[in-house]
Design an enzyme around this catalytic site. Structure first.
Site, PDB file in Angstrom:
ATOM      1  N   GLU A  70      41.757  32.076  47.148  1.00 49.96           N
ATOM      2  CA  GLU A  70      42.091  32.866  45.964  1.00 49.96           C
ATOM      3  C   GLU A  70      42.724  32.026  44.860  1.00 49.96           C
ATOM      4  O   GLU A  70      42.394  32.180  43.676  1.00 49.96           O
ATOM      5  CB  GLU A  70      43.047  33.988  46.370  1.00 49.96           C
ATOM      6  CG  GLU A  70      43.486  34.886  45.219  1.00 49.96           C
ATOM      7  CD  GLU A  70      44.444  35.960  45.683  1.00 49.96           C
ATOM      8  OE1 GLU A  70      44.879  36.751  44.836  1.00 49.96           O
ATOM      9  OE2 GLU A  70      44.757  36.017  46.890  1.00 49.96           O
ATOM     10  N   GLY A 122      53.270  46.280  42.606  1.00 55.54           N
ATOM     11  CA  GLY A 122      53.620  47.155  43.719  1.00 55.54           C
ATOM     12  C   GLY A 122      55.030  47.698  43.586  1.00 55.54           C
ATOM     13  O   GLY A 122      55.300  48.859  43.910  1.00 55.54           O
TER      14      GLY A 122
END
Length: 269
Positions: A70, A122
């Site tokens: 990633e 989050g």
């Protein structure tokens, strides 16, 4: 057709070329199986995946797919977007504000992850739900933009009232540190609470990014990530706090698709 997919903790981002134009799609991570079915229905494609859910996504695909790390995909996508925008930064801090926040140092030839924080999108969603009961991102963001943080957050200037503070007075001395003990949560407007949540996230992200910039001797911080989607309030907090602390903030259009772009570039080689 070549397709790059970034399957993260919250969203699935897709990048592909159509009629020589770069196109984007995004889906909630809950739709992972539907995305796999869509891809399985396409012919003559090459796929590269990245992100935390990339391995699971690959298991749902009927076609062979490559997979890259990633961080490598994201840094490659950011370099592409910077070049597209005509921005010539050669060494900078990259801050990716997704579910959490990941911080990297990037130069011409390499990228290095230098740290991060669990404070990110989050946090924004979780605290917003706990404090107000609102769970929808597209409801939280516009409400927060209307909120005033003065009854909740304590500024440096308030501590040094009547005298000149040793640091800029506009800095937050304590997030949620100005709440009157006699005030209950129901006495505060949802807009105030949401503004303070996003303010805390933005200030934390900016602060750790500027510290990383100082550590590596660079002046610019490139901010990307799904937490900035339609979230001008978060951008404003991050931008003002980054500048206040002496660094140069850069926001990339479509920056949240950097990982998917990097995966697309990899499979298109």
């Amino acid at each position: 057709m070549n397709i790059g997919i970034d399957a993260g903790g919250t969203l699935i981002k897709v990048a592909y070329m159509k009629n020589d134009l770069l196109e984007f799609e995004k889906f909630p991570i809950a739709d992972l199986e539907q995305v796999a079915s869509w891809i399985n229905g396409l012919d003559n494609i090459k796929i590269c995946t990245t992100g935390g859910k990339a391995t699971f996504l690959k298991s749902l695909l009927s076609q062979k797919a490559e997979q890259i790390v990633e961080f490598e995909a994201t840094s490659s996508g950011v370099r592409y977007l910077l070049a597209t925008c005509g921005i010539t930064e050669e060494s900078y801090i990259l801050t990716n504000v997704g579910t959490g926040t990941s911080i990297h140092h990037i130069n011409k030839s390499e990228q290095q992850r230098v740290g991060g924080t669990g404070v990110g999108g989050g946090t924004m969603m979780g605290l917003s739900q706990l404090l107000t009961g609102i769970t929808d991102y597209d409801s939280i963001v516009p409400l927060a933009a209307k909120g005033i943080r003065d009854r909740i957050d304590l500024k440096v200037s308030q501590i040094y009232k009547g005298t000149v503070p040793p640091i800029p007075g506009d800095l937050t001395a304590s997030n949620f540190g100005n709440v009157d003990p006699m005030v209950s949560r129901t006495d505060l407007e949802k807009e105030e609470l949401l503004a303070s949540v996003i303010g805390m996230v933005g200030e934390t992200v900016a602060t750790v990014s500027v510290l990383a910039a100082g550590q590596y001797g660079v002046s610019s911080v490139v901010f990307i990530g799904s937490s900035f989607i339609r979230n001008e309030f978060l951008k404003e907090v991050v931008q003002s706090y980054t500048r206040l602390r002496g660094a140069n903030p850069i926001f990339l259009e479509n920056g949240e698709y950097s990982g998917a772009i990097g995966a697309l570039l990899h499979v298109s080689k």
